[in-house]
Design a protein around this motif. Structure first.
Motif, mmCIF file in Angstrom:
data_model
loop_
_atom_site.group_PDB
_atom_site.id
_atom_site.type_symbol
_atom_site.label_atom_id
_atom_site.label_comp_id
_atom_site.label_asym_id
_atom_site.label_seq_id
_atom_site.Cartn_x
_atom_site.Cartn_y
_atom_site.Cartn_z
ATOM 1 N N THR A 139 0.820 -1.213 0.000
ATOM 2 C CA THR A 139 0.000 0.000 0.000
ATOM 3 C C THR A 139 0.856 1.265 0.000
ATOM 4 O OG1 THR A 139 -0.123 -0.037 2.402
ATOM 5 C CG2 THR A 139 -1.880 -1.148 1.213
ATOM 6 N N VAL A 140 0.292 2.303 -0.622
ATOM 7 C CA VAL A 140 0.937 3.618 -0.666
ATOM 8 C C VAL A 140 -0.079 4.612 -0.105
ATOM 9 C CG1 VAL A 140 2.033 5.342 -2.147
ATOM 10 C CG2 VAL A 140 2.076 2.923 -2.816
ATOM 11 N N PRO A 141 0.338 5.437 0.880
ATOM 12 C CA PRO A 141 -0.658 6.306 1.516
ATOM 13 C C PRO A 141 -1.204 7.408 0.607
ATOM 14 C CG PRO A 141 1.534 6.696 2.435
ATOM 15 C CD PRO A 141 1.668 5.556 1.486
ATOM 16 N N VAL A 142 -2.439 7.788 0.922
ATOM 17 C CA VAL A 142 -3.136 8.855 0.207
ATOM 18 C C VAL A 142 -3.326 10.007 1.194
ATOM 19 C CG1 VAL A 142 -5.455 9.446 -0.642
ATOM 20 C CG2 VAL A 142 -4.399 7.309 -1.328
ATOM 21 N N ASP A 143 -3.176 11.250 0.716
ATOM 22 C CA ASP A 143 -3.559 12.383 1.562
ATOM 23 C C ASP A 143 -4.653 13.167 0.838
ATOM 24 O OD1 ASP A 143 -2.311 13.983 -0.327
ATOM 25 O OD2 ASP A 143 -0.433 14.140 0.800
ATOM 26 N N ALA A 144 -4.883 14.411 1.240
ATOM 27 C CA ALA A 144 -5.986 15.174 0.647
ATOM 28 C C ALA A 144 -5.766 15.434 -0.845
ATOM 29 C CB ALA A 144 -6.136 16.492 1.386
ATOM 30 N N HIS A 145 -4.542 15.210 -1.350
ATOM 31 C CA HIS A 145 -4.248 15.433 -2.767
ATOM 32 C C HIS A 145 -3.972 14.140 -3.512
ATOM 33 C CE1 HIS A 145 -4.236 19.568 -1.591
ATOM 34 N NE2 HIS A 145 -3.332 19.309 -0.676
ATOM 35 N N GLY A 146 -4.510 13.046 -3.000
ATOM 36 C CA GLY A 146 -4.377 11.763 -3.685
ATOM 37 C C GLY A 146 -3.140 10.997 -3.257
ATOM 38 N N TYR A 361 -8.830 -0.439 4.209
ATOM 39 C CA TYR A 361 -7.389 -0.630 4.435
ATOM 40 C C TYR A 361 -7.007 -2.082 4.187
ATOM 41 C CZ TYR A 361 -7.159 3.963 6.659
ATOM 42 O OH TYR A 361 -7.198 5.312 6.901
ATOM 43 N N ALA A 362 -5.904 -2.278 3.465
ATOM 44 C CA ALA A 362 -5.378 -3.632 3.287
ATOM 45 C C ALA A 362 -4.498 -4.004 4.474
ATOM 46 C CB ALA A 362 -4.570 -3.718 1.995
ATOM 47 N N ASP A 363 -3.920 -2.990 5.134
ATOM 48 C CA ASP A 363 -3.110 -3.230 6.329
ATOM 49 C C ASP A 363 -3.165 -1.976 7.204
ATOM 50 O OD1 ASP A 363 -1.372 -1.346 5.123
ATOM 51 O OD2 ASP A 363 -0.227 -2.920 4.150
ATOM 52 N N ASP A 364 -2.695 -2.099 8.438
ATOM 53 C CA ASP A 364 -2.599 -0.956 9.360
ATOM 54 C C ASP A 364 -3.838 -0.053 9.340
ATOM 55 O OD1 ASP A 364 -0.086 -1.708 10.098
ATOM 56 O OD2 ASP A 364 0.901 -0.521 8.531
ATOM 57 N N ALA A 365 -5.006 -0.650 9.524
ATOM 58 C CA ALA A 365 -6.240 0.136 9.417
ATOM 59 C C ALA A 365 -6.304 1.241 10.467
ATOM 60 C CB ALA A 365 -7.438 -0.791 9.573
ATOM 61 N N ASP A 366 -6.787 2.385 10.043
ATOM 62 C CA ASP A 366 -7.042 3.493 10.967
ATOM 63 C C ASP A 366 -8.528 3.429 11.315
ATOM 64 O OD1 ASP A 366 -7.653 5.828 12.217
ATOM 65 O OD2 ASP A 366 -6.550 7.124 10.831
ATOM 66 N N ASP A 367 -8.810 2.940 12.521
ATOM 67 C CA ASP A 367 -10.202 2.661 12.880
ATOM 68 C C ASP A 367 -10.983 3.911 13.279
ATOM 69 O OD1 ASP A 367 -12.280 0.815 13.074
ATOM 70 O OD2 ASP A 367 -12.010 0.608 15.235
ATOM 71 N N SER A 368 -10.330 5.069 13.222
ATOM 72 C CA SER A 368 -11.093 6.288 13.530
ATOM 73 C C SER A 368 -11.756 6.839 12.258
ATOM 74 C CB SER A 368 -10.172 7.350 14.137
ATOM 75 O OG SER A 368 -9.256 7.806 13.167
ATOM 76 N N THR A 369 -11.369 6.320 11.095
ATOM 77 C CA THR A 369 -11.863 6.888 9.831
ATOM 78 C C THR A 369 -13.231 6.322 9.448
ATOM 79 O OG1 THR A 369 -10.617 5.214 8.644
ATOM 80 C CG2 THR A 369 -9.556 7.359 8.900
ATOM 81 N N MET A 370 -13.914 7.035 8.585
ATOM 82 C CA MET A 370 -15.243 6.593 8.137
ATOM 83 C C MET A 370 -15.579 7.223 6.782
ATOM 84 S SD MET A 370 -17.139 8.806 11.060
ATOM 85 C CE MET A 370 -18.854 8.653 10.576
ATOM 86 N N ARG A 371 -16.400 6.502 5.995
ATOM 87 C CA ARG A 371 -16.811 7.027 4.693
ATOM 88 C C ARG A 371 -18.308 7.285 4.698
ATOM 89 N NH1 ARG A 371 -17.371 3.562 -0.766
ATOM 90 N NH2 ARG A 371 -19.399 3.223 0.208
#
Ligand code: PMP
Length: 398
Positions: A139-146, A361-371
């Motif tokens: 995985t490669v992280p994404v921020d507000a600009h992709g 998340y495929a790994d290291d999930a951030d459980d505070s996030t939501m869609r």
């Protein structure tokens, strides 16, 4: 009792589809699925297109060519030209939705153990398909600009991952983050694909749903500016979000060597996508209905997105951090007070649904996030839904 293949010994289904069982509960307000608004389907335009398609019933009822019916291919070639990314008919394979585009590409390019890069958080069905293909998902992280192309470059140069075959990204109004990749990062990504010889998968179902801001050209359109990058680019289009997912019409644009092999893969998957719905889609595009109807969808989604973001600002008072997207269907949030999975339990009790971020998340999930998807509920339901979310937050975290 059965001797299943390795990926099916203990498969996990889609975490989003798991939530669908709550949808039927009376009074439930859903920010969960990426469903287009049903009341915005252009029923009249589609009825007219269906009648036109049915004027040649034999064509609709017979098997069609595996790579798509010629009338639809012609319309998609014209659509791609209007999108600034010309392609030839030989580069184009019509598919049963872009989900199938991905499945076919994996069959053609990815063997078990091959490294595939994907943005994170990512569209879960992609990760699911990669795991079933037994790919090594990095995985490669994404921020507000992709997707973060500096982090990607560092990863590729580090020697810690085996040479990747593919990189999957939704550069415009991503699912789930709503983020749009900047022009500079798009060019950097194309350069990296050429340098490291991996195929970029540009999944682009949402780009036409822009509410504000300047349009950014697709990677496919930009590939003209980066020599040989077109050889390393596969584009997926879809009518699901701009016309109707029930048509199940998507497409792949790929270098001819790849497109031809996707067609062979498709022969064993479904012989051809439904010639009937392809004929309807072709007639719909030919009668100009996409261009005339799309502004209505965009205006309604702009309104719904603003309502959701304004109500979250007003009622939740910063308890969920989020960026306002410039288009698409999703707002990605971070629950500052705790786990979004915990919040979901209370939210279901309050009759409001969203998707906990860990699903993406495929790994290291951030459980505070939501869609949260704002397209399907009415604006009145969006307001009520945020109110219910606020109650759920109080009950979960106080
Ligand atoms: N890609 C992304 C990023 C999506 O969000 C979706 C649908 N949610 C798809 C592909 C699947 O689209 P289709 O209906 O064309 O198979």
């Amino acid at each position: 009792m059965y001797s299943f293949t390795a990926p099916f010994v203990n498969p996990t289904g889609s975490p989003i589809r798991e939530l669908f069982k709550y949808l039927g509960e009376p009074g439930m307000i859903s920010f969960a699925g990426g469903y287009p608004a049903a009341d915005l389907f252009d029923v009249e335009g589609l009825q007219c297109a269906t009648e036109r398609a049915w004027s040649a019933p034999t064509k609709c009822l017979q098997y069609g060519p595996t790579d798509g019916v010629p009338e639809l291919k012609e319309e998609i070639v014209a659509l791609m030209r209007r999108r600034g990314a010309a392609c030839s008919s030989a580069e184009l394979v019509v598919t049963t939705g872009s989900q199938q585009s991905f499945d076919l590409l994996l069959r053609v390019l990815v063997a078990p153990g091959d490294t595939v890069l994907t943005e994170q958080p990512a569209y879960p069905a992609t990760v699911q398909a990669l795991l079933l293909q037994q790919a090594d998902v990095v995985t490669v992280p994404v921020d507000a600009h992709g997707i973060d192309t500096d982090r990607l470059a560092a990863l590729l140069n580090s020697g810690t991952v085996r040479a990747p075959k593919l990189l999957y990204t939704v550069p415009t109004f991503a699912n789930p983050t709503g983020a749009t990749l900047t022009l500079a990062r798009r060019l950097a990504l194309l350069e990296l694909a050429v340098k490291h010889r991996f195929v970029i998968v540009e999944d682009e179902p949402y780009a036409e749903l822009r509410f504000c801001g300047e349009a950014v050209p697709s990677l496919l359109a930009l590939s003209e500016q980066v020599p040989t990058s077109r050889n390393w680019l596969v584009y997926f289009g879809s009518l699901s979000k701009v016309i109707a997912p029930g048509l199940r019409v998507g497409w792949t644009v790929a270098p001819i060597e790849i497109a031809r092999r996707c067609t062979v893969a498709k022969q064993t998957v479904d012989l051809c996508s439904s010639p009937f719905t392809q004929a309807i889609a072709a007639a719909y595009l030919a009668q100009g209905s996409l261009d005339s109807h799309l502004p209505r969808i965009v205006a309604a989604y702009r309104d719904k997105c603003e309502t959701l973001c304004d109500e979250m600002d007003r009622i939740l008072d910063g308890a969920i951090e989020f960026h306002r997207p410039q288009g698409g269907m999703f707002v990605w949030g971070r629950c500052k007070t705790g786990s979004s999975s915990t919040l979901l339990t209370q939210a279901i009790a309050q009759k409001v649904l969203f998707v906990p971020g860990r699903a993406f998340y495929a790994d290291d999930a951030d459980d505070s996030t939501m869609r949260m998807s704002f397209t399907a509920p009415t604006t009145a339901d969006i307001k009520e839904g945020v109110q219910r979310l606020s109650t759920a937050m109080e009950r979960s975290f106080s």
